[in-house]
Scaffold this motif. Structure first.
Motif, PDB file in Angstrom:
ATOM      1  N   GLN A   1      -4.089 -15.691  -7.569  1.00  0.00           N
ATOM      2  CA  GLN A   1      -3.047 -14.954  -7.232  1.00  0.00           C
ATOM      3  C   GLN A   1      -3.716 -13.535  -6.645  1.00  0.00           C
ATOM      4  O   GLN A   1      -4.418 -13.181  -7.009  1.00  0.00           O
ATOM      5  N   ILE A   2      -2.913 -12.857  -5.834  1.00  0.00           N
ATOM      6  CA  ILE A   2      -3.424 -11.766  -5.324  1.00  0.00           C
ATOM      7  C   ILE A   2      -2.398 -10.658  -5.192  1.00  0.00           C
ATOM      8  O   ILE A   2      -1.188 -10.756  -5.172  1.00  0.00           O
ATOM      9  N   GLN A   3      -2.664  -9.239  -5.854  1.00  0.00           N
ATOM     10  CA  GLN A   3      -1.675  -8.000  -6.033  1.00  0.00           C
ATOM     11  C   GLN A   3      -2.248  -7.042  -5.492  1.00  0.00           C
ATOM     12  O   GLN A   3      -3.471  -6.745  -5.257  1.00  0.00           O
TER      13      GLN A   3
ATOM     14  N   TRP B   1      -6.489 -15.401 -11.661  1.00  0.00           N
ATOM     15  CA  TRP B   1      -6.688 -16.769 -11.585  1.00  0.00           C
ATOM     16  C   TRP B   1      -6.658 -17.601 -13.053  1.00  0.00           C
ATOM     17  O   TRP B   1      -6.931 -16.784 -14.147  1.00  0.00           O
ATOM     18  N   ASN B   2      -6.352 -18.795 -13.095  1.00  0.00           N
ATOM     19  CA  ASN B   2      -6.177 -19.585 -14.702  1.00  0.00           C
ATOM     20  C   ASN B   2      -7.664 -20.055 -15.032  1.00  0.00           C
ATOM     21  O   ASN B   2      -8.436 -20.656 -13.972  1.00  0.00           O
ATOM     22  N   ARG B   3      -8.161 -19.858 -16.104  1.00  0.00           N
ATOM     23  CA  ARG B   3      -9.442 -20.491 -16.685  1.00  0.00           C
ATOM     24  C   ARG B   3      -9.327 -21.947 -16.603  1.00  0.00           C
ATOM     25  O   ARG B   3      -8.495 -22.498 -17.250  1.00  0.00           O
ATOM     26  N   PRO B   4     -10.333 -22.635 -15.998  1.00  0.00           N
ATOM     27  CA  PRO B   4      -9.986 -24.281 -15.760  1.00  0.00           C
ATOM     28  C   PRO B   4     -10.242 -24.706 -17.311  1.00  0.00           C
ATOM     29  O   PRO B   4     -10.740 -24.563 -18.229  1.00  0.00           O
ATOM     30  N   THR B   5      -9.317 -25.809 -17.503  1.00  0.00           N
ATOM     31  CA  THR B   5      -9.268 -26.656 -18.756  1.00  0.00           C
ATOM     32  C   THR B   5      -9.713 -28.012 -18.577  1.00  0.00           C
ATOM     33  O   THR B   5      -9.643 -28.643 -19.521  1.00  0.00           O
TER      34      THR B   5
ATOM     35  N   TYR C   1      -7.626  -8.901   4.855  1.00  0.00           N
ATOM     36  CA  TYR C   1      -8.728  -9.676   3.967  1.00  0.00           C
ATOM     37  C   TYR C   1      -8.518 -10.921   3.516  1.00  0.00           C
ATOM     38  O   TYR C   1      -7.186 -10.927   2.892  1.00  0.00           O
ATOM     39  N   GLU C   2      -9.364 -11.755   3.433  1.00  0.00           N
ATOM     40  CA  GLU C   2      -9.116 -13.041   2.625  1.00  0.00           C
ATOM     41  C   GLU C   2     -10.106 -13.171   1.369  1.00  0.00           C
ATOM     42  O   GLU C   2     -11.204 -12.653   1.546  1.00  0.00           O
ATOM     43  N   TYR C   3      -9.490 -13.529   0.410  1.00  0.00           N
ATOM     44  CA  TYR C   3     -10.556 -13.895  -0.691  1.00  0.00           C
ATOM     45  C   TYR C   3     -10.288 -15.099  -1.084  1.00  0.00           C
ATOM     46  O   TYR C   3      -9.284 -15.903  -1.066  1.00  0.00           O
ATOM     47  N   ARG C   4     -11.667 -15.892  -1.646  1.00  0.00           N
ATOM     48  CA  ARG C   4     -11.817 -17.038  -2.268  1.00  0.00           C
ATOM     49  C   ARG C   4     -12.587 -16.882  -3.574  1.00  0.00           C
ATOM     50  O   ARG C   4     -13.466 -15.854  -3.383  1.00  0.00           O
TER      51      ARG C   4
ATOM     52  N   VAL D   1      -6.471 -16.420  -0.318  1.00  0.00           N
ATOM     53  CA  VAL D   1      -5.534 -15.864  -0.401  1.00  0.00           C
ATOM     54  C   VAL D   1      -5.756 -14.491   0.148  1.00  0.00           C
ATOM     55  O   VAL D   1      -6.877 -13.993   0.408  1.00  0.00           O
ATOM     56  N   SER D   2      -4.588 -13.826   1.090  1.00  0.00           N
ATOM     57  CA  SER D   2      -4.825 -12.732   1.855  1.00  0.00           C
ATOM     58  C   SER D   2      -3.997 -11.478   1.671  1.00  0.00           C
ATOM     59  O   SER D   2      -2.900 -11.504   0.922  1.00  0.00           O
ATOM     60  N   VAL D   3      -4.478 -10.453   2.057  1.00  0.00           N
ATOM     61  CA  VAL D   3      -3.521  -9.163   1.966  1.00  0.00           C
ATOM     62  C   VAL D   3      -4.015  -8.390   2.958  1.00  0.00           C
ATOM     63  O   VAL D   3      -5.239  -8.035   3.506  1.00  0.00           O
TER      64      VAL D   3
END
Length: 583
Positions: free
Chosen positions: A223-225, A237-241, A283-286, A303-305
């Motif tokens: 998610q981006i804010q 983001w969620n920590r992988p399980t 900007y895009e973030y990955r 995700v972009s902003v």
């Protein structure tokens, strides 16, 4: 991850992945072989009548219908008589599924054990077939068309051709089925489960089926804010399980004019903030997870902003004449123009008084500052005089400045604070960072020095209860603010852009609702050989920069004011008032 092609290796994969514990040998009996036993049963219709001429098939429970690996055939097929009875004596001891069908009616009895003695199967009823649809999920980016659904002990298997992982089991007899789901991707374990078909119903599985992932997981729920005031981008983001253990994350960023670059390697948290983005850029973030060997997994979707200012232009007013400065007087704005006349505008930019001439004699007006009890101050030049006036433009008091040259001034608690240097150093001799003050009750400007230092000019000045804030024009260290504590005399230097060279022409410091607003305009950057844009910085009293807003390079801002709701008003050199509302 690698996709195994349908080859000898692929066949071997399915053989080992699909093998169940062996049942009886799949040689079809003749009924006369030694050791064969009899199995009998009966089928009915739903109306209770015997089902005659129904086909009955016997299939070992470990039969693999995929046709790959060790193929196990149907053990035998018989037909019911006129009374619905069926019998078979060709089966070897073992465990069997029994299927009956007659036209559009089906029956299924699972896991019937055939031993050394005769076996009687409980009566069963032919019913309408049912169906079951569902979805199988893999990690994002993995091809779901590599999936197989195998129903052991039946003649049914599926190879998914849908990229969304959807499958459908149709025209099936009622009952539970032993199912194995697998993929040709080597980063997943096969999944054994049970699926239930209900007669006459077209069911859909509520939840998707997930295979256990063994590879480096892709972080989920990126998610981006964006905080428009502080101009900070925050990723969560969620920590992988599932999947391999994760030791950290690589965070990537790209803007509209660049390729993807590694912004932060081996980040340990699941929250990341970026304050380095530039206004008006998208900007895009990955991000990608790292395993314990520091091997990077597959990147997330982007995700972009868009980085926007904390303010947006909401209104403007074209003035009939150029103004020197403006000051906020309790929700109204007083403007002083080049004709040395005073006009008042409300916050909707409507003029509420006609222009009134001010008694400034031959002086050239420079700056206006708010004073006590609906009064304001005007600093004029040649000679330098500070006037105290009311809203009618009447002069209440004057102070002539003789011994120093005042760069800017501010009113606070019955005193006028000055940033100044010696008169002979008025222009570009970079010495004379001095602060002084005098009481407005004094009849003359008896300046009491507060602080002095060398290296650049103190220009803009603002004062609150604890601190004196000073805009610094300094070639050597860049442009910024110095915060002088009134009690301790400690000075904190806040660099605003870190750029060295050029000259600040205009500067305004305004305190509003506990925040410090600074407008500055650097006219020329020698090191970059270009004219620069103006900026407004908003800071906390402790010096933390909350946000900044950049204006067009073609427009010269002369002054800023802020009203009670945080709306920003800018006076420009091209005879305009621009109103910027908070986003």
């Amino acid at each position: 991850m690698k996709i195994l092609l349908c080859s000898v290796a692929f066949a071997a994969l399915l053989f080992f992945a699909c093998s169940k514990p062996s049942g009886p040998d799949d040689n079809t009996g003749t009924g006369s072989e030694t050791g064969n036993v009899a199995l009998t049963g009966k089928l009915y219709h739903l109306n209770g009548l015997p089902a005659k001429n129904a086909r009955v098939q016997f299939i070992t429970v470990d039969h693999n219908p995929s046709g790959l690996g060790k193929v196990r055939t149907i053990a035998d097929t018989v037909t019911t008589d006129t009374n619905g009875n069926y019998s078979v004596d060709s089966l070897l001891p073992g465990e069997y599924n029994i299927f009956g069908d007659l036209g559009s009616e089906l029956a299924y009895v699972d896991s019937i054990i055939v031993s050394d003695s005769d076996t009687v199967v409980p009566p069963d009823t032919l019913k309408a077939p049912g169906s079951l649809a569902g979805t199988i999920e893999l990690e994002p980016g993995d091809d779901r068309r590599t999936l197989f659904v195998i129903l052991f002990g039946t003649t049914t298997s599926l190879h998914l051709t849908d990229s969304l992982g959807r499958f459908a089991l149709s025209n099936m007899a009622e009952g539970p089925y032993s199912v194995r789901i697998l993929t040709t991707l080597d980063t997943y374990e096969p999944k054994d489960t049970s699926l239930v078909i209900r007669a006459g119903l077209a069911d859909t599985a509520i939840s998707p089926i997930r295979l256990r992932y063994k590879g480096i997981p892709i972080p989920k729920n990126l998610q981006i804010q964006y905080d428009t005031l502080k101009q900070i981008v925050t990723l969560t983001w969620n920590r992988p399980t599932t999947g391999a253990p994760v030791s950290g994350y690589n965070i990537y960023r790209k803007n509209q004019d660049s390729s993807l670059v590694l912004l932060k390697p081996d980040w340990q948290d699941t929250v990341f903030s970026d304050s380095t983005a530039i206004q008006d850029q998208t900007y895009e973030y990955r991000l990608a997870a790292l395993d314990t060997q520091n091997t990077e997994g597959v990147k997330t979707a982007a995700v972009s902003v868009k980085i926007v200012s904390a303010f947006s232009l909401s209104d403007s007013l074209i003035l009939s004449i150029r103004a020197f400065d403006m000051v906020n007087m309790g929700g109204a704005f007083i403007l002083l123009d080049t004709n040395k006349t005073l006009s008042i505008y409300d916050t909707s930019l409507k003029q509420i008084t006609s222009a009134k001439p001010l008694p400034l004699n031959s002086s050239t007006p420079l700056y206006l500052k708010e004073g006590p009890s609906q009064t304001f101050y005007c600093l004029s030049d040649s000679p330098q005089v500070i006037y105290q006036l009311n809203q009618n433009g009447d002069t209440l008091k004057t102070w002539k400045i003789d011994s120093v040259y005042v760069n800017d001034f501010a009113y606070y608690n019955d005193s006028l604070y000055l940033s100044y240097h010696s008169f002979n150093d008025r222009y570009y001799n970079h010495i004379g960072k001095n602060i002084g003050k005098f009481a407005i009750t004094d009849s003359v400007a008896d300046i009491i020095p507060i602080d002095s230092a060398t290296g650049g000019y103190y220009k803009g000045i603002a004062v609150d209860q604890e601190n004196i804030y000073l805009a610094v024009d300094d070639y050597s260290s860049g442009y910024g603010i110095e915060i002088l504590n009134k009690t301790t005399r400690n000075v904190q230097h806040v660099i605003l852009d870190g750029v060295v060279g050029g000259q600040i022409l205009h500067y305004r410091l305004v305190i509003s609702q506990g925040k410090i607003y600074l407008l500055y305009y650097r006219n020329y950057l020698y090191s970059m050989n270009e004219w620069t844009a103006e900026k407004v910085f908003i800071l906390e009293p402790a010096g933390t920069i909350l946000t900044s807003m950049e204006f067009s390079k073609e427009r010269e801002m002369l002054s800023i004011q802020i009203d009670a709701d945080g709306t920003l008003y800018c006076l420009t050199n091209d005879q305009k008032i621009l109103k910027y509302s908070k986003r």
